[in-house]
Enzyme design. Structure first.
Site, PDB file in Angstrom:
ATOM      1  N   SER A 135       0.846  -1.184   0.000  1.00  0.00           N
ATOM      2  CA  SER A 135       0.000   0.000   0.000  1.00  0.00           C
ATOM      3  C   SER A 135       0.891   1.246   0.000  1.00  0.00           C
ATOM      4  CB  SER A 135      -0.964  -0.043   1.190  1.00  0.00           C
ATOM      5  OG  SER A 135      -1.994   0.899   1.039  1.00  0.00           O
TER       6      SER A 135
ATOM      7  N   HIS B  46      -7.478  -5.835  -0.537  1.00  0.00           N
ATOM      8  CA  HIS B  46      -6.324  -5.008  -0.184  1.00  0.00           C
ATOM      9  C   HIS B  46      -5.615  -5.493   1.081  1.00  0.00           C
ATOM     10  CE1 HIS B  46      -3.872  -1.429  -0.610  1.00  0.00           C
ATOM     11  NE2 HIS B  46      -4.155  -1.039   0.616  1.00  0.00           N
TER      12      HIS B  46
ATOM     13  N   GLU C 166      -9.042  -5.983  -5.818  1.00  0.00           N
ATOM     14  CA  GLU C 166      -8.710  -4.561  -5.824  1.00  0.00           C
ATOM     15  C   GLU C 166      -8.982  -3.910  -7.177  1.00  0.00           C
ATOM     16  OE1 GLU C 166      -5.238  -3.425  -3.065  1.00  0.00           O
ATOM     17  OE2 GLU C 166      -4.595  -5.351  -3.920  1.00  0.00           O
TER      18      GLU C 166
END
Length: 266
Positions: free
Chosen positions: A145, A246, A208
């Protein structure tokens, strides 16, 4: 866990933060050149998973490859994620160009990536090298991330800091203008007969694809732009993990990251 310890260290930077460092190294005699090392961001959330993945994929099992040390960089909190990461892993994007902060209120201070990279290079790495033999030519960084964005920033601005870069679900969209500028400058430098020794793994979870920040599309487009430079000594791959979102992607990403690093060592 055997051969594992943790301690704290000051940043030595303008933020005056204290980091919680987790260190795990293989048992037995080190290789002649020292142990390969993987540095892990957001260690509060993933360090146990990473240490176990390395332990299970190392040793004498068939196809396990060489052993490695793990250095996790976390924060003085028992939460999985600390707000300090929004400063340490980010580029200096004006907050008015960012979407509303998902936790409400104002965004944490932006643009600490360069200072955080200096902390790793100038304070943490020398300390780790005093603790056990380290192979400075076999080092990796793992981020997910915002940590994935930081891994890309490190590659584009200080390529020789690591030899393997793992950018899981990188937060490209929030900082797209700045990270694309860094990428363009870096790719231009590769035109000067620069020979690299760098491996990059960019990943995303299948679920995602519907994320409003286009995580998967941005990751795939990045890899496609970098593929023409593989003749310069860059090895780049994109992986998408079926049925993962995620957060659920982290264990399978970590397993693949360990394998990817080891493949570059064999």
């Amino acid at each position: 866990m055997p051969g594992t310890k943790q301690f704290t260290i000051g940043s030595g930077q303008e933020n005056h933060w204290v980091y919680r460092i987790y260190v795990s190294w293989p048992q037995g005699e080190p290789p002649a050149d020292g142990f390969p090392v993987i540095y892990v961001l957001d260690a509060n959330s993933v360090i146990g998973t990473m240490i176990e993945a390395v332990r299970l994929q190392s040793g004498k099992q068939r196809g396990s490859g060489p052993s490695m040390a793990v250095v996790g960089i976390g924060y003085e909190t028992d939460k999985a994620f600390s707000t300090e990461r929004f400063t340490d892993y980010s580029l200096p994007m004006p907050v008015e160009e960012l979407p509303p902060y998902s936790r409400g209120g104002e965004w944490p201070r932006q643009g600490g990536a360069d200072a955080f990279l200096r902390f790793i290079e100038e304070r943490l790495k020398p300390l780790i090298a005093r603790m056990f033999p380290v192979n400075v030519r076999e080092q990796a960084i793992f981020g997910h991330s915002l940590g994935g964005l930081f891994a890309l920033h490190a590659l584009f601005t200080r390529t020789d800091a690591f030899q393997t870069y793992i950018a899981g679900s990188p937060s490209i969209d929030w900082y797209k203008r700045l990270i694309l500028d860094e990428e363009r400058l870096w790719r231009t430098s590769l035109g000067n007969d620069k020979k690299l020794n760098a491996r990059l793994l960019v990943t995303a979870g299948e679920m995602e694809r519907d994320h409003p920040t286009r995580i998967n599309d941005n990751a795939k487009e990045l890899v496609e732009r970098l593929k023409p430079h593989m003749d310069s000594g860059l090895h780049v791959e994109y992986r998408e993990f079926e049925g993962e979102n995620h957060i659920s992607v982290l264990p399978v990403l970590i397993s693949r990251a360990v394998r990817f690093f080891k493949e570059g060592l064999e």
